[in-house]
Design an enzyme around this catalytic site. Sequence first.
Site, PDB file in Angstrom:
ATOM      1  N   THR A  59     -18.185  30.235   7.493  1.00 33.79           N
ATOM      2  CA  THR A  59     -18.537  28.823   7.509  1.00 33.79           C
ATOM      3  C   THR A  59     -18.801  28.373   6.080  1.00 33.79           C
ATOM      4  O   THR A  59     -19.845  28.675   5.506  1.00 33.79           O
ATOM      5  CB  THR A  59     -19.790  28.583   8.381  1.00 33.79           C
ATOM      6  OG1 THR A  59     -19.614  29.231   9.634  1.00 33.79           O
ATOM      7  CG2 THR A  59     -20.012  27.104   8.618  1.00 33.79           C
ATOM      8  N   GLY A  60     -17.840  27.669   5.507  1.00 32.76           N
ATOM      9  CA  GLY A  60     -17.964  27.229   4.116  1.00 32.76           C
ATOM     10  C   GLY A  60     -16.769  26.402   3.715  1.00 32.76           C
ATOM     11  O   GLY A  60     -16.005  25.944   4.563  1.00 32.76           O
ATOM     12  N   GLY A  61     -16.588  26.222   2.426  1.00 34.77           N
ATOM     13  CA  GLY A  61     -15.519  25.388   1.907  1.00 34.77           C
ATOM     14  C   GLY A  61     -14.148  26.006   2.050  1.00 34.77           C
ATOM     15  O   GLY A  61     -14.005  27.195   2.374  1.00 34.77           O
ATOM     16  N   CYS A 102     -20.822  18.499   8.198  1.00 34.53           N
ATOM     17  CA  CYS A 102     -19.407  18.145   8.367  1.00 34.53           C
ATOM     18  C   CYS A 102     -19.202  17.200   9.542  1.00 34.53           C
ATOM     19  O   CYS A 102     -18.146  16.580   9.661  1.00 34.53           O
ATOM     20  CB  CYS A 102     -18.564  19.404   8.556  1.00 34.53           C
ATOM     21  SG  CYS A 102     -18.993  20.365  10.037  1.00 34.53           S
TER      22      CYS A 102
END
Length: 456
Positions: A189-191, A242
């Site tokens: 879970t990240g960019g 998000c």
Amino acid sequence: MNTQEYLEELIGKARTAQKEFETYTQEKVDEAVRAIGKSVYDHAEELANLAVEETRMGRVDSKIAKCRNKAKSTWWRMKGKKSRGIIERDEKNGIVKVAKPIGVVGCITATTNPVINPMHNSMCALKCGNAVIICPHPRAKKVGVRTVELMNEALDQLGMPNNLIQIIAEPTMELSAGLMKFADLCVCTGGPALVKTAYSSGKPVYGVGQGNVQVLVDRDVDYDEVAKMVIAGRTFDNGVLCTCEQNIICPRDKAGEMIAAVKANGAYYIGTQGEADKVRDSAFPDGVFNKAWTGTTVQEIAELAGLKDVPQDAKVIVCCTHGYARDEVLSKEKLFPVLALFLYDTWEDAMEIARANLAEEGMGHSVVIHSNTQEHIEAVSFVVNVSRYAVNQVGGTALGGAMDNGLNPTTTLGCGTWGNNVISENLWYTHLMNVSRISYKVPEMYIPTDKEIWAE
């Protein structure tokens, strides 16, 4: 101890714990899952304060709400559900489904959700008999460690195996990449850059796409209610999620009503391109997001952009736009409490604005639709390719699953192949199990003739 030795030690401990844990009954496994969720629920205030103090982003009240709401909604949806052993018998087709653990699940967690991300991933993993190793964002390592401490204390009280949940206390990019390769499966879970690295690890990965939630507003809704919901979503945790609303797409003939409604509900409206340019130039210099804006307050935004007349009590800034998609930098994801206002003439125009904005950034993630016309609502799903459409709800708190909708409670929102992800739904415990199928012959099963099969 070098990186490989350190990771091998973590994996070794995790495998020992997991091998014991997978022998436990459904009831014992559920005790563990409930305990770690309840530990975060009970310590929500402490963890929320630690998160804001360390990451320097977001709001304490929002993070308290996230800890409590995500913990209880996750457990409520898992409670009583089969995830160990035989989980389904299909007598008609002679199939018996048997759930089995994956093994060791690696979790790369985000700085925007430093508490509920580790909590949710751990609840999903343990529900299926797995062990977990968490690698937090370096900017959120202290609150990550404290979260895992609390979860482990709860597990210790139940006599669960040691090392079911472990955390890399001093995370680095090297350790993060190494965990992806050592674990049996990774939840990342990240960019986009982090997810791309995960996909090249050689192991199965659940990644996420970028958010950029478009809000389509129809003519047949209460604009004051819409304004309340959109502002609630946009301002939640200072807009770092998000799932937060990003852009209002409003009928041109209703623009005055929309602007009046957002103003009445705490927005500062920028109606001139000159003032809007101050936001554009500071937040997106040369078209690239300025990370200094992440999780800022409206007052900090005013200072960064040089805006002089923003009231101290303003909750959010709403900016006029020129064009959309690549012609308007404010069409991008904004990790701060600013909304861009786009105007349309027909519903087809509204859908095209949303589609084009997402083609620039956020394809596959989510939209919010405020409408009471089912034909309009369902038309969006054929034009705008995202994985979830929230209807007449607050996107910021609904798209990740809520007590009053049917989406799986999650902190990892899959965006399908549109967002370069393998799943197009909210990550859930069902994604963290292997399912074996026992197939029995069905003597009474109807077998058609070739003529029947090929008949037109």
